[in-house]
Motif scaffolding. Structure first.
Motif, short mmCIF file in Angstrom:
data_model
loop_
_atom_site.label_atom_id
_atom_site.label_comp_id
_atom_site.label_asym_id
_atom_site.label_seq_id
_atom_site.Cartn_x
_atom_site.Cartn_y
_atom_site.Cartn_z
N THR A 205 0.84 -1.21 0.00
CA THR A 205 0.00 0.00 0.00
C THR A 205 0.87 1.25 0.00
N LYS A 207 3.95 1.43 -0.98
CA LYS A 207 4.66 1.45 -2.26
C LYS A 207 3.78 2.06 -3.35
N LYS A 208 2.52 1.65 -3.39
CA LYS A 208 1.59 2.18 -4.39
C LYS A 208 1.39 3.68 -4.21
N ASP A 209 1.25 4.14 -2.97
CA ASP A 209 1.09 5.56 -2.69
C ASP A 209 2.32 6.35 -3.14
N ASN A 211 4.41 5.50 -5.45
CA ASN A 211 4.52 5.46 -6.91
C ASN A 211 3.73 6.59 -7.57
N THR A 212 2.64 7.01 -6.94
CA THR A 212 1.84 8.10 -7.51
C THR A 212 2.61 9.43 -7.52
N PHE A 213 3.65 9.50 -6.69
CA PHE A 213 4.48 10.71 -6.64
C PHE A 213 5.84 10.48 -7.31
N GLY A 214 5.95 9.38 -8.06
CA GLY A 214 7.20 9.09 -8.74
C GLY A 214 8.31 8.60 -7.83
N LYS A 215 7.93 8.09 -6.67
CA LYS A 215 8.90 7.58 -5.71
C LYS A 215 8.66 6.09 -5.51
N ASP A 216 9.61 5.42 -4.84
CA ASP A 216 9.45 3.97 -4.74
C ASP A 216 10.24 3.40 -3.56
#
Length: 460
Positions: A205, A207-209, A211-216
């Protein structure tokens, strides 16, 4: 294949299986034969040892080795390492180590270390862990958190440690009702399977959040292959692939007190599993196996062999050559060794700074010049550099033969009847070992103790 085998036998080398000779014969003339893995980093699955720094990982046992909510039967930590001091390492001490690890080497312009591994015991039991992770990131190090996941079942805590750029390494569920029950029994923690599933869902969860900001973040699933767990391994690997979790399926390392030796799996079962996983990945995830559109027969064979290496398929380990591990056991926190499975000290962070420890490591030579001093089958194996196994699991070698120079008994290319043969797998004696005068494993030290009333070993 037969010609190559005869060539080896003429040199009185008779360590390897027919499959080894077959594979090496097929790879003869391949242009990457002399490429060292330290320079190539061939595997897409490798979450560590990236080659961007002077050294790779510095691993810190920030809580005592036995300070953990689980009591896994297959754990490599000996059960007799409890000492008088079991409090978490003071945060300021860890900060000082991080500061030294992130210094720039003036000769190469590289950081001293690239990654810092927070380990234990269970590192999430350290009250300052979120702060330490954040500090490591600000210092330019890549944090790797090796955790059982229990505390990450709380979403708010998971958010504190799953920061952008962090690698989370945690266990994996066994995915069926019977497996859940057995998993809870193996780790001696009622309800662990459900707790672990919550933790993984929380990590995914976050990780998915991000990813929306271009982070990981990277989530690595650590599965220890042994006689208890092997029947669940294939389905768990499929679960990893379907959920974008990096598979880290490692062979069980024999514990320092030898208590888990009965859990060593049958080598043939291990090989069957690894080839099943390879074929599954080849069919369903070919981009992970061979990223290029067109590959040679030799490159495809190399990838197949990578699935058979130790300590984990497609994840060779160069920790003994490129890393430092700081222990926290019955002797307290501070002893610096080349990897968690080794016993030759390079110093102690309470007495030495990291540069002194690294200097001692280099001067010990058996790790910094490993290929020159490794003994047994690994010394003559052509896959050592070609595939990048680098001698397999050096911890397993040391645990089996009490020698950091021995060959890895888990290697599937060594004849099974030789894998635990001390005469074949380890040096004949300590005469040419650079640390023979002071290492606790040395026969020279055994003689010294006999002559001097079992005096304590020499300290660095």
């Amino acid at each position: 294949m037969l010609e190559l085998k005869k060539t080896y036998q003429k040199k009185q080398i008779n360590f390897f299986t027919d499959e080894y000779y077959e594979y090496v014969s097929m790879l003869k003339g391949y242009e990457k034969t002399q490429v060292n893995r330290k320079e190539s980093y061939y595997t897409t699955d490798n979450f560590r040892e990236k080659g961007d720094s002077l050294y790779e990982c510095i691993a810190l046992e920030i809580v005592h080795q036995l300070h953990c909510q689980l009591k896994c039967e297959y754990c490599y930590v000996a059960q007799n390492t409890k000492g008088d001091e079991i409090k978490p390492v003071p945060a300021d001490d860890i900060i000082e180590i991080i500061n030294q690890a992130s210094e720039i080497d003036q000769t190469t312009g590289k950081k001293i270390f690239g990654q810092v591994v927070f380990i234990g015991g269970e590192p999430t039991l350290h009250p300052k862990l979120p702060y330490l992770i954040e500090y490591a990131l600000k210092s330019g190090l890549s944090p790797i958190l090796v955790t059982n996941g229990v505390k990450l079942a709380n979403l708010e805590y998971a958010k504190k440690v799953c920061l952008p750029g962090v690698v989370i390494v945690t266990h994996l569920p066994y995915l069926d009702e019977q497996g859940d029950v057995e998993h809870d029994t193996i780790v001696r923690f009622p309800g662990y399977s459900n707790t672990l599933k919550k933790a993984i869902n929380n990590i995914l969860t976050v990780k998915k959040d991000l990813n929306t900001f271009g982070k990981d973040i990277e989530l690595v699933g650590d599965f220890v292959i042994n006689a208890q767990t092997i029947k669940y391994a294939f389905e768990v690997h499929k679960y990893c692939r379907m959920n974008n979790i990096t598979s880290f399926f490692e062979r069980m390392r024999v514990s320092d007190d030898q208590r888990n030796k009965y859990l060593i799996p049958d080598p043939n079962d291990v090989k069957e599993l690894l080839m099943k996983i390879y074929e599954y990945d080849r069919r369903n995830y070919p981009h992970l196996i061979l990223p290029a559109d067109q590959v040679s027969e030799a490159e495809e064979l190399l990838k197949k062999i990578e699935y058979l290496i130790t300590p984990a398929f497609t994840n060779a380990c160069t920790m003994t050559q490129t890393g430092i591990h700081i222990k926290y056991n019955q002797n307290g926190f501070g002893e610096a060794i080349s990897c968690v499975g080794q016993s030759i000290p390079h110093g102690n962070v309470k007495r030495n700074n990291l540069r002194e420890i690294l200097k001692n490591k280099v001067e010990s030579r058996i790790f910094s010049e490993q290929k020159e001093f490794i003994a047994g089958p690994c010394a003559v194996c052509e896959l050592y550099h070609l595939v990048g196994c680098e001698g397999g699991c050096r911890g397993n070698a040391n645990a089996s033969f009490n020698c950091g120079r021995a060959s890895d008994p888990e290697c599937l290319f060594i004849k099974e009847e030789l894998r635990l043969n001390q005469e074949k797998m380890a040096p004949e004696n300590c005469d040419d070992c650079p640390v023979r005068e002071w290492a606790s494993c040395s026969s020279y030290m055994d003689q010294y103790h006999k002559e001097n009333g079992n005096l304590s070993k020499i300290e660095i």
